[in-house]
Design an enzyme around this catalytic site. Sequence first.
Site, PDB file in Angstrom:
ATOM      1  N   GLY A  28     -14.009   2.090  -2.281  1.00  0.00           N
ATOM      2  CA  GLY A  28     -14.557   0.753  -2.113  1.00  0.00           C
ATOM      3  C   GLY A  28     -13.553  -0.345  -2.363  1.00  0.00           C
ATOM      4  N   ALA A  29     -14.071  -1.583  -2.580  1.00  0.00           N
ATOM      5  CA  ALA A  29     -13.228  -2.780  -2.646  1.00  0.00           C
ATOM      6  C   ALA A  29     -12.319  -2.796  -1.420  1.00  0.00           C
ATOM      7  CB  ALA A  29     -12.443  -2.832  -3.940  1.00  0.00           C
ATOM      8  N   GLY A  33      -5.971  -2.350   4.439  1.00  0.00           N
ATOM      9  CA  GLY A  33      -5.474  -0.976   4.463  1.00  0.00           C
ATOM     10  C   GLY A  33      -6.576   0.000   4.834  1.00  0.00           C
ATOM     11  N   HIS A  34      -7.756  -0.174   4.248  1.00  0.00           N
ATOM     12  CA  HIS A  34      -8.894   0.670   4.600  1.00  0.00           C
ATOM     13  C   HIS A  34      -9.296   0.466   6.063  1.00  0.00           C
ATOM     14  CE1 HIS A  34      -9.565   0.221   0.121  1.00  0.00           C
ATOM     15  NE2 HIS A  34      -9.554   1.534   0.265  1.00  0.00           N
ATOM     16  N   LYS A 145      -0.596   6.554   3.432  1.00  0.00           N
ATOM     17  CA  LYS A 145       0.684   7.060   2.934  1.00  0.00           C
ATOM     18  C   LYS A 145       1.086   6.431   1.597  1.00  0.00           C
ATOM     19  CE  LYS A 145       3.047   8.364   7.234  1.00  0.00           C
ATOM     20  NZ  LYS A 145       4.232   8.063   8.084  1.00  0.00           N
ATOM     21  N   LYS A 146       0.473   5.303   1.233  1.00  0.00           N
ATOM     22  CA  LYS A 146       0.837   4.671  -0.038  1.00  0.00           C
ATOM     23  C   LYS A 146       0.638   5.637  -1.202  1.00  0.00           C
ATOM     24  CE  LYS A 146      -1.879   1.818  -2.228  1.00  0.00           C
ATOM     25  NZ  LYS A 146      -1.932   2.439  -3.589  1.00  0.00           N
ATOM     26  N   ASP A 147      -0.452   6.382  -1.182  1.00  0.00           N
ATOM     27  CA  ASP A 147      -0.711   7.391  -2.211  1.00  0.00           C
ATOM     28  C   ASP A 147      -0.123   8.718  -1.728  1.00  0.00           C
ATOM     29  OD1 ASP A 147      -2.303   5.797  -4.134  1.00  0.00           O
ATOM     30  OD2 ASP A 147      -3.659   5.615  -2.430  1.00  0.00           O
ATOM     31  N   LEU A 181      -0.974  -3.077   0.009  1.00  0.00           N
ATOM     32  CA  LEU A 181      -2.366  -3.392  -0.269  1.00  0.00           C
ATOM     33  C   LEU A 181      -2.989  -2.307  -1.137  1.00  0.00           C
ATOM     34  CD1 LEU A 181      -3.645  -4.751   3.170  1.00  0.00           C
ATOM     35  CD2 LEU A 181      -2.687  -6.008   1.228  1.00  0.00           C
ATOM     36  N   SER A 182      -3.742  -2.743  -2.133  1.00  0.00           N
ATOM     37  CA  SER A 182      -4.425  -1.839  -3.050  1.00  0.00           C
ATOM     38  C   SER A 182      -5.616  -2.574  -3.639  1.00  0.00           C
ATOM     39  CB  SER A 182      -3.481  -1.398  -4.176  1.00  0.00           C
ATOM     40  OG  SER A 182      -4.198  -0.734  -5.206  1.00  0.00           O
TER      41      SER A 182
END
Length: 273
Positions: A28-29, A33-34, A145-147, A181-182
């Site tokens: 969520g939030a 990026g999502h 890919k950020k994670d 973005l996070s």
Amino acid sequence: MRVFQSPAELKNELRSLDGSIGFVPTMGALHNGHISLIKKAKEQNDIVVVSIFVNPTQFLKGEDLEKYPRRQDADKRVCELAGVDYLFYPDANDIYEKDEVSLCAPNVRGYILEGSSRPGHFSGVLTVVMKLLNIVRPANAYFGKKDAQQLNLITLMAKQMFMDVNIVPVDTMRDAFGLALSSRNDYLSAQEREEALKIPASLKKATSMIMSGICESDRIIEQMRAILSPLEISYVAVVDREFKPLQRVEPGNTIILVEAVSGTTRLLDNIWL
């Protein structure tokens, strides 16, 4: 868009459909990026399912489970506007029982880098992703890919458990200043956000060094750490696609990773080379 809370009801609904399913699991939030994950899923599948679930088993004691941003109404609207077909919004009691079977992260890859400071974190991640994939049974599942370490372990799980799903990596989205973005960026004050820009700046420095022919990992890490100061640095690492340390950058097989803390907020970033 239809919204489900019950795993059994969603599972039955999806089994009655024809066409390929693309799945985007989130906590969520939702941000751009999502949305990029959702867009990729829409491009490659007939049906798109998004889940929103703040998974308690991947938070360690004292971490930000209770204050993790939750924006149910706004997230629902984002999904509607993005063209999501099914939104899965379970409660913890819908996902977990008191006497739980759970997965254990790999003894090596699950306990290095982020896993070294958060023991058990990736076991919680893999357990919930396995559950969600079994509920939705998608053809394709989309992860950022950020994670990178999480993505690697989920891909490994799908392979080792002989799961019939394609894990699709999607490029990191950044704000206008380059910050990845996070959802946790919401925690940052204006000053902390400014300080956090040292993270993408360090990766930009690594890229410029490599382009100038400097490919030794220790030299790259040294320069990156200098740029990141005075942030609290959890790690800077140069690894291959299997997360083994590299002495030199190998084009097409390298990830340079950073985890640092701005204020009290842990931030991850990386580049794939």
